[in-house]
Design a protein around this motif. Structure first.
Motif, short mmCIF file in Angstrom:
data_model
loop_
_atom_site.label_atom_id
_atom_site.label_comp_id
_atom_site.label_asym_id
_atom_site.label_seq_id
_atom_site.Cartn_x
_atom_site.Cartn_y
_atom_site.Cartn_z
N VAL A 90 28.15 14.45 31.76
CA VAL A 90 27.10 13.84 31.09
C VAL A 90 27.52 12.42 30.66
O VAL A 90 26.77 11.47 30.81
N PHE A 91 29.02 12.53 30.07
CA PHE A 91 29.43 11.28 30.04
C PHE A 91 29.24 10.32 31.32
O PHE A 91 28.80 8.98 30.87
N TYR A 92 29.55 10.69 32.15
CA TYR A 92 29.68 9.84 33.69
C TYR A 92 28.15 9.49 33.81
O TYR A 92 27.81 8.29 34.18
N VAL A 93 27.17 10.25 33.83
CA VAL A 93 25.74 10.03 33.95
C VAL A 93 25.32 8.96 32.93
O VAL A 93 24.61 7.76 33.47
N LYS A 94 25.52 9.12 31.68
CA LYS A 94 25.08 8.01 30.56
C LYS A 94 25.69 6.83 30.79
O LYS A 94 25.07 5.67 30.78
N VAL A 95 27.04 6.43 31.18
CA VAL A 95 27.60 5.23 31.40
C VAL A 95 26.99 4.80 32.62
O VAL A 95 26.77 3.63 32.80
N GLU A 96 26.87 5.59 33.68
CA GLU A 96 26.20 5.04 34.99
C GLU A 96 24.82 4.46 34.51
O GLU A 96 24.53 3.43 35.03
N GLN A 97 24.29 5.15 33.78
CA GLN A 97 22.77 4.60 33.65
C GLN A 97 22.64 3.28 32.63
O GLN A 97 21.79 2.45 33.07
N HIS A 98 23.82 3.08 31.87
CA HIS A 98 23.69 1.96 30.99
C HIS A 98 24.51 0.88 31.60
O HIS A 98 24.24 -0.48 31.68
N THR A 99 25.52 1.33 32.53
CA THR A 99 26.40 0.03 33.07
C THR A 99 26.10 -0.15 34.70
O THR A 99 26.36 -1.13 35.40
N GLY A 100 25.51 0.86 35.22
CA GLY A 100 25.29 0.55 36.72
C GLY A 100 26.58 1.15 37.60
O GLY A 100 26.36 1.42 38.79
N PHE A 101 27.47 1.51 37.04
CA PHE A 101 28.68 2.34 37.45
C PHE A 101 29.21 3.04 36.31
O PHE A 101 29.36 2.76 35.22
#
Length: 180
Positions: A53-64
């Motif tokens: 979930v952390f990976y997905v949230k960071v991916e959504q906000h930063t693009g990676f």
């Protein structure tokens, strides 16, 4: 305002339950290890999902996203599922890991002996030296005799449960056990 009894029923019940669990831990050490393996399995799945979930949230906000979080999350879910569906394998892994931890902890403490001698004095230095040498011996014995490791882990858990239960019983009959 109602007067309340200084007797804490919740603490009393919890204390009795913990003492009974502690006694059962001594009577059925392999069952205790299975319980510990299940708890570790559940925690591994939960932390694995949290990493994903952390990976997905960071991916959504930063693009990676931090790929390490995704990888550890997937591995955590897999490890947790393995522990939950194959607790016997988890028990054996725990029986190997506990003595290794014991050995490495004792080596670490022995490496700190000069600091202990300088700060705590000669008495504590020799006490730490003897205890950790005995710990090393016990760790190696547990590696070669897994049943001793199983009994050791279960005994530590059983003692903790019984002592915590006694603590709750004392709290139940003290003024601190009173609900406000």
């Amino acid at each position: 305002m109602k007067k309340r009894s200084a007797f804490g029923w919740g603490e009393l019940i919890l204390g009795v339950v913990l003492i009974v669990l502690g006694i059962l831990t001594f009577l059925f050490p392999s069952g205790t290890l299975t319980g510990v393996v299940f708890v570790y399995g559940i925690l591994a799945v939960i932390t694995g999902i949290a990493d994903i979930v952390f990976y997905v949230k960071v991916e959504q906000h930063t693009g990676f996203g931090p790929v390490v979080s995704l990888i550890t999350g997937i591995l955590g879910v897999i490890a947790g599922a393995l522990l939950l569906f194959h607790p016997v394998i988890g028990r054996w892994a725990l029986l190997i890991m506990f003595p290794l931890w014991f050995i490495f902890h004792c080596i670490s403490r022995l490496a700190h002996l000069p600091v202990i001698r300088a700060t705590a004095g000669e008495g504590y230095y020799y006490f730490t030296l003897v205890i950790n040498i005995l710990g090393l011996v016990l760790g190696f014995v547990m590696i070669f005799d897994p049943m001793l490791s199983m009994v050791s882990v279960s005994a530590l858990i059983g003692c903790y449960l019984i002592l915590t239960g006694i603590d709750h019983l004392v709290l139940a009959v003290s003024n601190l056990g009173m609900r406000r």
